[in-house]
Every structure is written in C-alpha cells, then in structure tokens.
Write a protein that holds these residues in place. Structure first.
Motif, PDB file in Angstrom:
ATOM      1  N   TYR A  34       1.010  -1.751   0.206  1.00  0.00           N
ATOM      2  CA  TYR A  34      -0.108   0.140   0.159  1.00  0.00           C
ATOM      3  C   TYR A  34       0.971   1.032  -0.240  1.00  0.00           C
ATOM      4  CZ  TYR A  34      -4.140  -3.256   1.392  1.00  0.00           C
ATOM      5  OH  TYR A  34      -5.194  -3.486   1.306  1.00  0.00           O
ATOM      6  N   GLN A  35       0.425   1.879  -0.531  1.00  0.00           N
ATOM      7  CA  GLN A  35       1.351   3.061  -0.812  1.00  0.00           C
ATOM      8  C   GLN A  35       1.008   4.332  -0.127  1.00  0.00           C
ATOM      9  OE1 GLN A  35       2.968   4.139  -5.112  1.00  0.00           O
ATOM     10  NE2 GLN A  35       2.870   2.110  -5.685  1.00  0.00           N
ATOM     11  N   ILE A  36       1.214   4.776   0.586  1.00  0.00           N
ATOM     12  CA  ILE A  36       0.701   6.033   2.183  1.00  0.00           C
ATOM     13  C   ILE A  36       1.407   7.394   1.136  1.00  0.00           C
ATOM     14  CG2 ILE A  36       0.524   6.706   3.889  1.00  0.00           C
ATOM     15  CD1 ILE A  36      -0.580   4.572   3.363  1.00  0.00           C
ATOM     16  N   ALA A  37       0.610   8.262   0.822  1.00  0.00           N
ATOM     17  CA  ALA A  37       0.854   9.330   0.110  1.00  0.00           C
ATOM     18  C   ALA A  37       0.884  10.554   0.212  1.00  0.00           C
ATOM     19  CB  ALA A  37       0.905   9.230  -1.737  1.00  0.00           C
ATOM     20  N   SER A  38      -0.335  10.305   1.434  1.00  0.00           N
ATOM     21  CA  SER A  38      -1.397  12.136   1.578  1.00  0.00           C
ATOM     22  C   SER A  38      -2.075  11.304   3.210  1.00  0.00           C
ATOM     23  CB  SER A  38      -2.323  11.511   0.648  1.00  0.00           C
ATOM     24  OG  SER A  38      -3.396  11.802   0.496  1.00  0.00           O
ATOM     25  N   GLY A  55      -0.698  -7.610   8.576  1.00  0.00           N
ATOM     26  CA  GLY A  55       0.816  -8.132   7.756  1.00  0.00           C
ATOM     27  C   GLY A  55       0.390  -7.790   7.021  1.00  0.00           C
ATOM     28  N   ALA A  56      -0.086  -6.246   5.897  1.00  0.00           N
ATOM     29  CA  ALA A  56      -0.082  -6.136   5.087  1.00  0.00           C
ATOM     30  C   ALA A  56       1.938  -5.256   4.975  1.00  0.00           C
ATOM     31  CB  ALA A  56      -0.746  -5.011   5.410  1.00  0.00           C
ATOM     32  N   HIS A  57       1.887  -5.387   3.565  1.00  0.00           N
ATOM     33  CA  HIS A  57       2.792  -4.102   3.646  1.00  0.00           C
ATOM     34  C   HIS A  57       2.408  -2.876   3.232  1.00  0.00           C
ATOM     35  CE1 HIS A  57       6.140  -7.680   3.328  1.00  0.00           C
ATOM     36  NE2 HIS A  57       4.799  -8.353   3.830  1.00  0.00           N
ATOM     37  N   TYR A  58       3.023  -1.786   3.282  1.00  0.00           N
ATOM     38  CA  TYR A  58       2.972  -0.344   3.050  1.00  0.00           C
ATOM     39  C   TYR A  58       4.108   0.120   3.162  1.00  0.00           C
ATOM     40  CZ  TYR A  58      -0.855  -1.807   6.102  1.00  0.00           C
ATOM     41  OH  TYR A  58      -2.139  -1.827   6.567  1.00  0.00           O
ATOM     42  N   ILE A  59       4.279   1.379   2.142  1.00  0.00           N
ATOM     43  CA  ILE A  59       5.447   2.124   1.771  1.00  0.00           C
ATOM     44  C   ILE A  59       4.633   3.757   2.236  1.00  0.00           C
ATOM     45  CG2 ILE A  59       5.198   2.349  -0.649  1.00  0.00           C
ATOM     46  CD1 ILE A  59       8.715   2.105  -0.544  1.00  0.00           C
ATOM     47  N   GLN A  60       5.627   4.833   2.658  1.00  0.00           N
ATOM     48  CA  GLN A  60       5.223   5.914   2.483  1.00  0.00           C
ATOM     49  C   GLN A  60       5.716   6.131   1.519  1.00  0.00           C
ATOM     50  OE1 GLN A  60       4.724   7.983   6.202  1.00  0.00           O
ATOM     51  NE2 GLN A  60       5.081   9.415   5.532  1.00  0.00           N
ATOM     52  N   THR A  61       5.343   7.212   0.542  1.00  0.00           N
ATOM     53  CA  THR A  61       5.623   7.633  -0.734  1.00  0.00           C
ATOM     54  C   THR A  61       5.645   8.971  -0.717  1.00  0.00           C
ATOM     55  OG1 THR A  61       3.693   8.030  -1.878  1.00  0.00           O
ATOM     56  CG2 THR A  61       4.921   5.434  -1.668  1.00  0.00           C
ATOM     57  N   ALA A  62       5.548  10.188   0.488  1.00  0.00           N
ATOM     58  CA  ALA A  62       5.419  11.413   0.039  1.00  0.00           C
ATOM     59  C   ALA A  62       6.198  12.259   1.842  1.00  0.00           C
ATOM     60  CB  ALA A  62       4.235  12.313  -1.051  1.00  0.00           C
ATOM     61  N   ASP A  63       6.422  13.057   1.922  1.00  0.00           N
ATOM     62  CA  ASP A  63       6.061  13.435   3.080  1.00  0.00           C
ATOM     63  C   ASP A  63       4.566  14.087   3.227  1.00  0.00           C
ATOM     64  OD1 ASP A  63       8.812  14.190   3.624  1.00  0.00           O
ATOM     65  OD2 ASP A  63       9.208  15.421   2.805  1.00  0.00           O
ATOM     66  N   ILE A  64       4.239  13.558   4.840  1.00  0.00           N
ATOM     67  CA  ILE A  64       2.496  14.092   5.104  1.00  0.00           C
ATOM     68  C   ILE A  64       2.388  15.541   6.106  1.00  0.00           C
ATOM     69  CG2 ILE A  64       0.712  12.896   5.542  1.00  0.00           C
ATOM     70  CD1 ILE A  64       1.768  11.116   4.469  1.00  0.00           C
ATOM     71  N   ASP A  65       2.025  16.095   5.813  1.00  0.00           N
ATOM     72  CA  ASP A  65       2.013  17.118   6.783  1.00  0.00           C
ATOM     73  C   ASP A  65       0.620  17.437   7.065  1.00  0.00           C
ATOM     74  OD1 ASP A  65       1.422  19.352   8.025  1.00  0.00           O
ATOM     75  OD2 ASP A  65       1.550  21.067   6.690  1.00  0.00           O
ATOM     76  N   GLY A  90       1.490  -4.327  10.839  1.00  0.00           N
ATOM     77  CA  GLY A  90       2.438  -4.873   9.299  1.00  0.00           C
ATOM     78  C   GLY A  90       3.573  -3.993   8.969  1.00  0.00           C
ATOM     79  N   VAL A  91       4.346  -4.179   7.986  1.00  0.00           N
ATOM     80  CA  VAL A  91       5.593  -3.912   7.250  1.00  0.00           C
ATOM     81  C   VAL A  91       5.757  -2.306   6.789  1.00  0.00           C
ATOM     82  CG1 VAL A  91       7.698  -4.046   6.057  1.00  0.00           C
ATOM     83  CG2 VAL A  91       5.569  -6.556   7.389  1.00  0.00           C
ATOM     84  N   MET A  92       5.775  -1.645   7.264  1.00  0.00           N
ATOM     85  CA  MET A  92       6.051  -0.289   6.679  1.00  0.00           C
ATOM     86  C   MET A  92       7.231   0.280   6.641  1.00  0.00           C
ATOM     87  SD  MET A  92       4.701   2.726   6.074  1.00  0.00           S
ATOM     88  CE  MET A  92       3.231   2.978   7.222  1.00  0.00           C
ATOM     89  N   THR A  93       7.421   0.661   5.801  1.00  0.00           N
ATOM     90  CA  THR A  93       8.722   1.358   4.967  1.00  0.00           C
ATOM     91  C   THR A  93       7.858   2.449   5.169  1.00  0.00           C
ATOM     92  OG1 THR A  93       9.132  -0.815   3.689  1.00  0.00           O
ATOM     93  CG2 THR A  93      10.581   1.107   3.195  1.00  0.00           C
ATOM     94  N   ASP A  94       9.553   3.428   5.802  1.00  0.00           N
ATOM     95  CA  ASP A  94       9.515   5.377   5.396  1.00  0.00           C
ATOM     96  C   ASP A  94      10.083   6.306   5.162  1.00  0.00           C
ATOM     97  OD1 ASP A  94      10.495   4.838   7.613  1.00  0.00           O
ATOM     98  OD2 ASP A  94       9.224   6.382   8.984  1.00  0.00           O
ATOM     99  N   ARG A  95      10.775   6.472   3.958  1.00  0.00           N
ATOM    100  CA  ARG A  95      10.976   7.039   3.665  1.00  0.00           C
ATOM    101  C   ARG A  95      10.839   8.733   3.409  1.00  0.00           C
ATOM    102  NH1 ARG A  95      11.245   3.986  -2.487  1.00  0.00           N
ATOM    103  NH2 ARG A  95      11.842   2.224  -1.577  1.00  0.00           N
ATOM    104  N   VAL A  96      10.395   8.923   3.780  1.00  0.00           N
ATOM    105  CA  VAL A  96       9.737  10.285   4.504  1.00  0.00           C
ATOM    106  C   VAL A  96       9.624  10.389   5.833  1.00  0.00           C
ATOM    107  CG1 VAL A  96       9.738  11.133   1.810  1.00  0.00           C
ATOM    108  CG2 VAL A  96       7.900  10.081   2.910  1.00  0.00           C
ATOM    109  N   THR A  97       8.840  11.457   6.009  1.00  0.00           N
ATOM    110  CA  THR A  97       7.982  12.400   7.131  1.00  0.00           C
ATOM    111  C   THR A  97       6.937  12.507   7.532  1.00  0.00           C
ATOM    112  OG1 THR A  97       8.959  14.639   7.203  1.00  0.00           O
ATOM    113  CG2 THR A  97      10.504  12.315   7.557  1.00  0.00           C
ATOM    114  N   VAL A  98       6.177  12.128   8.580  1.00  0.00           N
ATOM    115  CA  VAL A  98       5.003  13.230   9.058  1.00  0.00           C
ATOM    116  C   VAL A  98       4.833  14.178  10.090  1.00  0.00           C
ATOM    117  CG1 VAL A  98       2.705  12.369   9.674  1.00  0.00           C
ATOM    118  CG2 VAL A  98       3.716  10.540   8.233  1.00  0.00           C
TER     119      VAL A  98
END
Length: 103
Positions: A34-38, A55-65, A90-98
């Motif tokens: 799942y691509q968390i972008a907003s 146990g799903a997989h997630y990746i954060q793809t953008a900075d979220i304000d 789940g498995v979260m890969t975050d490349r950016v910040t909230v």
C-alpha cells in the motif's frame, strides 16, 4: 432559496474541514505494498484496523503534513496508529516524514 444555498455552503465548509479516508494504491503485498502518499491515505490506514494488523506491507511515498489535524478527535489531534490494544503488525517502509506540529 437563499436559506437552501446557505445550508449547502455550510455543509460544504463543514465536510471540507475533515479528512476523508482514501484507499491507497497497492495490494498490501511485499511486491505491491500500500502506497501511503497523503493524509487521506494515512487516515484510511488509521480507520481500518483489520488492514493494519493483518501483516500487510506499506510504503510511505511522500512527506505528509498532518499539522492541521490538531483539532481532530476532540482536540487530541491525529490518533497514532497501533496505540492501545490494536497493535500495528504490518511492515512499514518510510522514506519520508509525517509532520505533527502540535504545541
């Protein structure tokens, strides 16, 4: 007619103050997380416990304000995911910040 237009405008303003959960792109698998972008995607993740403790997989793809969420939940702000009895599994890969800029 004027009262009707005022009511419609008021409803529009009220509904625009709250984030609407929007399902992210992806299937939640390791190869298609799942691509968390907003903030709307983050709210979707927060609202659907059965998804984030599956146990799903997630990746954060953008900075979220999320600093404008300070007034949500009776002034407590944005609910943190995985707090309390519903642990995030789940498995979260975050490349950016909230950004949660609360006093």
């Amino acid at each position: 007619m004027k009262d009707y237009l005022i009511l419609l405008f008021a409803l529009f303003v009220i509904t625009s103050l709250f984030s609407d959960p929007v399902a992210p792109i992806g299937q939640g698998t390791e190869n298609d997380p799942y691509q968390i972008a907003s903030l709307d995607n983050l709210e979707w993740l927060n609202d659907f416990h059965h998804v984030w403790n599956s146990g799903a997989h997630y990746i954060q793809t953008a900075d979220i304000d999320a600093s404008n969420t300070e007034s949500w939940n009776y002034g407590l702000g944005y609910y943190r995911i995985g707090v309390g009895n519903n642990k995030f599994s789940g498995v979260m890969t975050d490349r950016v910040t909230v950004l949660l800029d609360y006093p």
